[in-house]
Each structure stands twice: as C-alpha cells, then as structure tokens.
Scaffold this motif. Structure first.
Motif, PDB file in Angstrom:
ATOM      1  N   UNK A   1      42.824  50.777  45.307  1.00 39.02           N
ATOM      2  CA  UNK A   1      41.802  51.156  44.318  1.00 39.02           C
ATOM      3  C   UNK A   1      40.647  51.838  45.035  1.00 39.02           C
ATOM      4  N   UNK A   2      39.974  52.716  44.312  1.00 42.15           N
ATOM      5  CA  UNK A   2      38.755  53.324  44.869  1.00 42.15           C
ATOM      6  C   UNK A   2      37.624  53.313  43.848  1.00 42.15           C
ATOM      7  N   UNK A   3      37.520  52.160  43.148  1.00 41.23           N
ATOM      8  CA  UNK A   3      36.373  51.938  42.281  1.00 41.23           C
ATOM      9  C   UNK A   3      35.118  51.746  43.132  1.00 41.23           C
ATOM     10  N   UNK A   4      33.981  51.807  42.485  1.00 40.08           N
ATOM     11  CA  UNK A   4      32.740  51.460  43.179  1.00 40.08           C
ATOM     12  C   UNK A   4      32.811  49.998  43.614  1.00 40.08           C
ATOM     13  N   UNK A   5      32.209  49.652  44.767  1.00 42.50           N
ATOM     14  CA  UNK A   5      32.229  48.258  45.209  1.00 42.50           C
ATOM     15  C   UNK A   5      31.716  47.325  44.119  1.00 42.50           C
ATOM     16  N   UNK A   6      32.422  46.236  43.927  1.00 40.37           N
ATOM     17  CA  UNK A   6      32.012  45.243  42.935  1.00 40.37           C
ATOM     18  C   UNK A   6      32.754  45.332  41.621  1.00 40.37           C
ATOM     19  N   UNK A   7      33.382  46.483  41.328  1.00 38.78           N
ATOM     20  CA  UNK A   7      34.064  46.652  40.037  1.00 38.78           C
ATOM     21  C   UNK A   7      35.235  45.685  39.912  1.00 38.78           C
ATOM     22  N   UNK A   8      36.049  45.567  40.953  1.00 42.62           N
ATOM     23  CA  UNK A   8      37.197  44.661  40.875  1.00 42.62           C
ATOM     24  C   UNK A   8      36.755  43.222  40.669  1.00 42.62           C
ATOM     25  N   UNK A   9      35.667  42.816  41.292  1.00 44.55           N
ATOM     26  CA  UNK A   9      35.157  41.456  41.075  1.00 44.55           C
ATOM     27  C   UNK A   9      34.706  41.271  39.633  1.00 44.55           C
ATOM     28  N   UNK A  10      34.040  42.298  39.075  1.00 41.55           N
ATOM     29  CA  UNK A  10      33.576  42.186  37.688  1.00 41.55           C
ATOM     30  C   UNK A  10      34.745  42.132  36.707  1.00 41.55           C
ATOM     31  N   UNK A  11      35.872  42.705  37.096  1.00 45.24           N
ATOM     32  CA  UNK A  11      37.070  42.621  36.261  1.00 45.24           C
ATOM     33  C   UNK A  11      37.830  41.317  36.475  1.00 45.24           C
ATOM     34  N   UNK A  12      37.295  40.444  37.334  1.00 47.02           N
ATOM     35  CA  UNK A  12      37.968  39.199  37.717  1.00 47.02           C
ATOM     36  C   UNK A  12      39.311  39.497  38.391  1.00 47.02           C
ATOM     37  N   UNK A  13      39.301  40.568  39.213  1.00 50.02           N
ATOM     38  CA  UNK A  13      40.491  40.957  39.962  1.00 50.02           C
ATOM     39  C   UNK A  13      40.135  41.172  41.429  1.00 50.02           C
ATOM     40  N   UNK A  14      39.196  40.382  41.931  1.00 55.29           N
ATOM     41  CA  UNK A  14      38.760  40.517  43.311  1.00 55.29           C
ATOM     42  C   UNK A  14      39.823  40.081  44.298  1.00 55.29           C
ATOM     43  N   UNK A  15      39.485  40.209  45.564  1.00 56.43           N
ATOM     44  CA  UNK A  15      40.451  39.944  46.630  1.00 56.43           C
ATOM     45  C   UNK A  15      41.047  38.548  46.549  1.00 56.43           C
ATOM     46  N   UNK A  16      40.224  37.540  46.288  1.00 51.66           N
ATOM     47  CA  UNK A  16      40.733  36.164  46.243  1.00 51.66           C
ATOM     48  C   UNK A  16      41.748  35.990  45.120  1.00 51.66           C
TER      49      UNK A  16
END
Length: 397
Positions: free
Chosen positions: A92-107
């Motif tokens: 992915x190449x979203x802005x940093x933090x976007x995946x976390x806000x989608x509840x799809x972060x690294x963890x």
C-alpha cells in the motif's frame, strides 16, 4: 518457463505511480498480483481518458487481476483479512496512518498471517517530522533538492521532466519486497518494509553533493545541461542543424576522439583544453567552440560520426521518437497493443530480464474496474454467486 515470483500472491492496494510500479515489476516477474481498488476505482484510473491522462494506468497495471472492495465497511475489511491469510505480500502507499484508521494496521495484518510481507510506500516515511506532509512527485522533488539543482543559474528552478521521485520509490519498494521474500525463504518469518520517496531520491544528488562538499558547503549553482558537479567538460547539449546532441567526455581520451572526429586539431593543441581540469576551468570557451563545430551537422549525421569515433553521445530525441524506437521494440521492451479501453497504444514491459526476451511473462493488458472481483472471491474465499451479489447490494464491492 518458471518465473522468479511464480506462486507468490500479492495484494495490491496502491495508487498512482510509485506503488503500482513496484507491483507491476512483481507481476512481470510472475507473481499473481490482485489489485484491490475502492468501488470508484483508484485515482489514476479516474483521470480523463480523452486526453490520454488515464493511459499510464494501462502502463502500470498490466498482468494484474483487479477487484473492488470497500475497506470503509466492516465486511470489506473482513474480506481483505481473509485474502491476507492466503497471500504472501500486501503493498500500500496510502498516507501514513490510513491503514491504522481503517483498522488494518501492521498488527492486525500480522495476526491474520505471520508470514505476510507488509510493504508500504510514502513520501517521507512513517516517522519523522515530515511524516504527515502531502507527498506528490512534484513536492518531493522540491523537498529533496531536485528542483533547486535543475535548470540554469540565471533562471528559475524547474522540476525534472519525468516523475523521478515516484518511480525511484517504486523501484526501491520492489527491491525491499524482493529482499523480504528472500529472507522469508530462509527464516519462515514475514517482515514489514517501507520506502520513503525522499530517501529514494537523495542518492541521485551525488554529483551536486560532490560540488557542495568540495566548495566547503557553499550553495551549489544550477548548471543547466552541464555536469551537476562541474567536474567534466565537455558535458553538455550542443546545437545541430535540426535539433540537439548530448556529448560527454569522461576522460582525456574521449576528448581526443571528439576533436579528431570534428576535425578540430586547433582544439587539441589549445593549452587551455589539455586536461579535464583545464577544460573545466574554461567551460564557456569549450562549449562555444564545440557548439560552433556541431551546428552545421544534422543530429543523426553527427551522432553516427561521433559513434564511429567512439565518442559518448546521443541525439536529443522527442517522445514520439522514443515511443517508436526500433531498439526498444526489437527487444520487446515496447509493444504496440490494442487495449480494450484505450485503443492502440504502446506499452512497456519490465526492464528486468530473467532469461532474455524469451523469458518475458506474456503480456496481459490492464483490466476494467472490478473485472475479476467475482472470480477472486469465488476461487480464493469460496463465496458463491448469491453471496457476491449480496455484498454488491451492500456496496462492499
């Protein structure tokens, strides 16, 4: 034949240039790349096709399957995590933090699949004071010093013509993913990798940095078409009767080849031009003398003359000339195709050759938005047609 990434499944959440180029290289290496777009399609797909602005989408998304998925819905996120369970790489190449806000972060991704390679590209990285700055090719060129070092000293700075920041980042992201896959073969563990556009661009400043340090930290002037570090001469673009030619002499032998080819013994005998250092000290005089000699020639005629005499050079060619370049077409690097959405266009293949021309992955044009959604969900998650239609009705797809 077997390709290097055969059997590797890549979930591609990327958009515009840098991420899609990384996944394009993976697809051209034999990976199964599943491009996952929001229901309206990624930004590049939505650019005006009538002006040709959407054609780069075709360039960067060949050999990929495509599906839509609304990651802002609970069902969409759940489907992605099911796909992650059976995937090797997510990019992915979203802005940093976007995946976390989608509840799809690294963890969350790592919990779904500990062997996953999670790759992210961004303008400035996931940490640091620039993390949240908007990052496009233009802004990164500005921030990284590319624009300030491009152009002429007595004129405003200009950006590099190509999207250098985007594509350099994409190449580095491909390299990071490849390294992580290699490591996983030895350890069995997944890894997260990231690439910052700014950091990918910095090494390209090498010549200018040499001048910067050599001058004791003074501001480096823009040098036009001269060597950025002002340490080679001739090194410039010179006029011809019908265009321009780029000439570079890396050493004194090249200089002798050049003056012999141009039948200019007076330059060979001029004490101001005896060595590289001498010529660099008299750049204006060298460039003026060479320009006077090149101007009467046609650019193709002069190119052929200089090449016969082992002078490093090349004609300055137009985009139309490059698109129709016989060398690139002979190698299969460029191909004319009839694209189902964009008509007759030239497309590029991967610069990476794994077994010569015969080893290239067969070219498959980019697909229409969501063309493979149902097939992917049926094959990979065992959903039936009724379940897919229900998800469509809920605007998950």
């Amino acid at each position: 034949m077997s390709y290097p990434f055969a059997g590797v499944t890549v979930l591609d959440l990327t958009q515009i240039y840098n991420g899609p180029y990384a996944t394009f290289l993976l697809a051209q290496g034999g990976a199964e790349v599943i491009k996952i777009e929001p229901p309206g399609g990624e930004h590049l797909r939505k650019r005006s096709g009538s002006s040709g602005a959407a054609m780069p989408f075709a360039m960067l998304n060949a050999n990929k399957r495509t599906m839509t998925l609304n990651l802002k819905t609970t069902e969409g996120r759940a489907l992605l995590l099911q796909l992650v369970e059976k995937a090797d790489v997510l990019v992915e190449n979203f802005a940093p933090g976007v995946m976390d806000r989608l509840d799809l972060g690294e963890d969350v991704l790592r919990k779904a699949n500990p062997r996953l390679i999670y790759a992210s590209g961004s303008g400035y990285g996931k940490t640091g004071p620039y993390r949240d700055f908007p990052a496009m090719d233009l802004t990164v060129q500005a921030m990284a010093g590319v624009i300030d070092t491009t152009g002429y000293q007595d004129a405003p700075p200009v950006k590099a013509g190509p999207a250098v920041a985007d594509f350099l980042a994409g190449i580095h992201l491909f390299g990071a993913i490849s390294a992580a896959l290699f490591e996983r073969e030895r350890t069995g563990r997944g890894r997260s990798v990231e690439v910052s556009m700014m950091e990918a661009v910095y090494p390209t400043l090498a010549s200018g940095l040499g001048l910067y340090y050599g001058s004791g930290g003074q501001e480096v002037p823009r040098t036009g078409n001269r060597h950025t570090g002002l340490s080679l001469c001739p090194y410039n673009v010179y006029p011809t009767r019908d265009g321009y030619i780029a000439i570079i002499t890396n050493n004194d032998q090249h200089w002798r080849y050049l003056v012999d080819a141009l039948d200019a013994p007076q330059l060979a005998e001029d004490p101001r031009f005896g060595t590289v250092q001498d010529r660099c000290a008299h750049m204006d005089a060298v460039d003026a003398a060479i320009g006077d000699l090149t101007r009467p020639y046609g650019k193709t005629e002069l190119f052929e003359l200089l090449i016969r005499n082992r002078v490093p050079c090349a004609p300055v060619r137009t985009l139309a000339e490059v698109v129709n370049d016989p060398h690139l077409h002979a190698r299969g690097s460029l191909q004319w195709i009839e694209h189902p959405e964009y008509g007759r266009i030239v497309v590029n293949t991967s610069p990476l050759r794994f077994a010569g021309e015969d080893g290239m992955v067969p070219y498959k044009p980019s697909s229409a938005l969501g063309a493979d959604t149902e097939a992917i969900l049926t094959e990979r998650l065992s959903l039936d047609a009724a379940q897919v239609e229900r998800l469509r009705a809920q605007q998950v797809l």
